[in-house]
Design a protein around this motif. Structure first.
Motif, PDB file in Angstrom:
ATOM      1  N   ASP A  48      46.274  32.782  42.104  1.00 54.89           N
ATOM      2  CA  ASP A  48      47.225  33.864  41.835  1.00 54.89           C
ATOM      3  C   ASP A  48      48.566  33.251  41.461  1.00 54.89           C
ATOM      4  O   ASP A  48      49.307  32.774  42.314  1.00 54.89           O
ATOM      5  CB  ASP A  48      47.361  34.740  43.085  1.00 54.89           C
ATOM      6  CG  ASP A  48      48.317  35.917  42.854  1.00 54.89           C
ATOM      7  OD1 ASP A  48      48.741  36.114  41.695  1.00 54.89           O
ATOM      8  OD2 ASP A  48      48.636  36.615  43.833  1.00 54.89           O
ATOM      9  N   GLN A  84      42.922  32.478  45.226  1.00 51.84           N
ATOM     10  CA  GLN A  84      42.100  33.683  45.349  1.00 51.84           C
ATOM     11  C   GLN A  84      40.634  33.335  45.582  1.00 51.84           C
ATOM     12  O   GLN A  84      39.967  33.976  46.399  1.00 51.84           O
ATOM     13  CB  GLN A  84      42.233  34.538  44.075  1.00 51.84           C
ATOM     14  CG  GLN A  84      43.605  35.141  43.876  1.00 51.84           C
ATOM     15  CD  GLN A  84      43.861  36.324  44.783  1.00 51.84           C
ATOM     16  OE1 GLN A  84      43.014  36.717  45.573  1.00 51.84           O
ATOM     17  NE2 GLN A  84      45.059  36.883  44.703  1.00 51.84           N
ATOM     18  N   SER A  91      38.851  38.726  47.566  1.00 53.13           N
ATOM     19  CA  SER A  91      40.223  39.245  47.501  1.00 53.13           C
ATOM     20  C   SER A  91      40.790  39.149  46.089  1.00 53.13           C
ATOM     21  O   SER A  91      41.982  39.344  45.884  1.00 53.13           O
ATOM     22  CB  SER A  91      41.126  38.459  48.469  1.00 53.13           C
ATOM     23  OG  SER A  91      41.130  37.074  48.135  1.00 53.13           O
ATOM     24  N   HIS A  92      39.931  38.825  45.109  1.00 49.76           N
ATOM     25  CA  HIS A  92      40.364  38.758  43.722  1.00 49.76           C
ATOM     26  C   HIS A  92      40.841  40.141  43.273  1.00 49.76           C
ATOM     27  O   HIS A  92      40.281  41.164  43.675  1.00 49.76           O
ATOM     28  CB  HIS A  92      39.195  38.289  42.847  1.00 49.76           C
ATOM     29  CG  HIS A  92      39.584  37.930  41.450  1.00 49.76           C
ATOM     30  ND1 HIS A  92      39.780  38.873  40.466  1.00 49.76           N
ATOM     31  CD2 HIS A  92      39.823  36.727  40.864  1.00 49.76           C
ATOM     32  CE1 HIS A  92      40.111  38.270  39.340  1.00 49.76           C
ATOM     33  NE2 HIS A  92      40.152  36.971  39.552  1.00 49.76           N
TER      34      HIS A  92
END
Length: 533
Positions: free
Chosen positions: A50, A76, A234-235
């Motif tokens: 990120d 990520q 959590s992308h």
């Protein structure tokens, strides 16, 4: 083991250590979702990073061996192994924080000039009145007393604090925290606004665009399978798929053996390989055809991202993702700034094509949209603009901190990185960019009121002094009444800026403070002459 067979490589064991013990040359393992603690170069593994806080790119970028990672960013997808190149004060993040401290300056305030003037004016009044009395009116001490009363700069000293207090209260009511009246003074003069894109004008979080399914496939089944693949990720794309599942009240398909792969995620359903991949990273033997290929061309031209859902050796769906979903009011804020005679430019670390497309969407020329800028580039850009304009920089990530500090007015939007809070003059905890134009309008109103108060207080003082010297009146109560009325008018004129819901509280607080301080002064004065028991 045969003589020709090499021994297996030793298993590398990892140990958790305090960050203070990490040194350049050490190797660290960074896992999915973890914060990178030091600058380093990837020596093993692949993942996605990120970059939004540092460069403003709205979508994580793929990283592999040889790529540089910076402290303060979040991995990520991983894991990756890095060789540390810098720690502590030597990291790039530390350099940005140091830049904030270097650039942060406080210019002189108008209120400070007024206070400096009164430190000179009051002694002149005290001694000058005595001289005028002794030279021109030696038989009438009333003249000296009148001059002491009417020349006292009470209204002048309140000319700036009252509008500032009112406007700060009003800004807080609207949802902005402003660092003092000096920030409002500069804000009133702003004629050039520089806006970060990701996280400021956009949410920085992709949303689902179109979903194209292959012939014979069902849309809801494809969504459930994609949700099952992304359930533990959590992308940003995974979060967008999760939001879609929730919005359509669907449950994700159970997928076994989930694992991150380069530019995708894969697992198994009933023993069959399933995966969600970037279109240019499909497994060997899998190709995109027909409606799915046509949809990919359309999304690419629009600047949208895409992921392909694969089952076995067949592509069954294409999910597109809108990267730059403009915040509500982002187009309105640009038009409102233009209508106030303020120039607007976008500074972003995102791709130039993405910045151009967003600029056109909010009604800006692509000439005013600048992409692919590093934090250092933003600082240089703001510095250049500040030589010819009064600038405001609006940003949300720590990549904007140096630019916020370098601008005449820095505005941090959102919850803000800690380094941003140090650099900013104004904090807007919410996500409505329209508050920027409201603040400029408020500051300009406060500036007009401040100057009106100054001119009024100076004018009244000059007229009263001139009238006393020319002996137009000799009643002390007249001078006291006119003088105090001028103070009340200055207070009321400043307090009205607080709005209908705040002006009365401000007036009550002001007069309560005046009465309290007067009572305390009289008590102290009386105690000095009270005989001791």
């Amino acid at each position: 083991m045969s003589p020709m067979q090499a021994p297996p490589p030793p298993v590398e064991e990892w140990e958790e250590v305090p960050i203070d013990l990490v040194r350049s040359g050490d190797k660290l393992q960074i896992r999915s979702g973890e914060l990178i603690p030091a600058d380093g170069r990837i020596v093993g593994g692949t993942g996605s990073l990120d970059m939004a806080p540092l460069t403003g790119e709205s979508v994580p970028v793929d990283v592999e061996a040889g790529d540089e990672l910076n402290a303060g960013l979040v991995l990520q997808r991983g894991p990756v192994e890095i060789e540390v190149t810098a720690t502590g004060d030597e990291t790039r993040l530390s350099g940005l924080i140091e830049a904030v401290h270097t650039f942060r300056e406080e210019p002189p305030r108008l209120q400070g000039l007024v206070e400096q003037f009164t430190t000179i004016w009051v002694p002149i009044v005290l001694f000058g009145s005595v001289v005028i009395w002794r030279v021109f009116y030696p038989d009438d001490i009333t003249t000296m007393l009148l001059l002491w009363v009417v020349a006292c700069p009470c209204a002048l000293l309140l000319a700036a604090p009252m509008p500032h207090a009112a406007i700060l209260a009003r800004a807080a009511h609207l949802g902005a925290i402003v660092r003092g009246g000096h920030a409002m003074e500069r804000l009133a003069k702003v004629d050039h606004v520089l806006l970060d894109k990701t996280g400021t004008l956009t949410s920085g979080r992709p949303t689902i665009g179109d979903i194209t399914v292959a012939k014979g496939r069902r849309r809801d089944t494809a969504i459930r399978l994609a949700g099952g693949l992304e359930v533990a990720s959590s992308h940003p794309y995974a979060l967008a798929v999760g939001d879609l599942l929730e919005a359509e009240d669907l449950k994700p398909t159970a997928v076994q053996g989930l694992k991150d792969v380069h530019a995708g995620v894969e697992g198994q359903v009933r023993g069959e390989l399933v995966g969600l991949y970037r279109p240019d990273r499909l497994p060997s033997g899998v190709s995109l055809e027909g409606d799915l290929a046509a949809a990919l061309v359309v999304s690419s031209k629009a600047g949208h991202g895409a992921s392909v859902l694969v089952r076995g050796s067949e592509c069954i769906a294409l999910f597109t993702f809108v990267h730059d979903d403009g915040r509500s009011g982002s187009d309105e804020v640009v038009n409102a700034l233009y209508s106030r005679g303020v120039n607007v430019e976008i500074l972003s670390g995102d791709l130039q094509s993405a910045v151009d497309q967003f600029a056109e969407r909010v009604g800006m020329s692509t000439k005013a949209a600048h992409g692919e800028l590093t934090p250092e580039d933003k600082v240089r850009f703001v510095e250049q603009r500040s030589t010819t304009h009064v600038t405001m920089m609006v940003g949300d990530g720590f990549n904007d901190a140096g630019a916020l500090a370098k601008a005449d007015v820095g505005v941090a939007v959102g919850t803000g990185e800690q380094v941003n809070l140090e650099a900013a003059d104004v904090l807007i905890p919410g996500d409505d960019p329209r508050l920027i134009t409201n603040l400029i309008s408020l500051a300009r109103s406060a500036n007009r009121t401040l100057w009106a108060n100054l001119l009024f207080s100076i004018g009244v003082t000059v007229i009263l002094v001139f009238a006393v010297i020319n002996n137009w009146y000799d009643n002390l109560w007249v001078g006291v009444l006119v003088h105090e009325m001028s103070v009340i008018i200055v207070i009321l004129n400043g307090a009205r800026l607080a709005g209908s819901d705040g002006w009365w509280d401000l007036i009550k607080g002001t007069f309560s403070g005046i009465i309290g301080d007067t009572r305390e002064s009289l008590t102290l004065f009386a105690s000095r002459f009270r005989p001791s028991s």
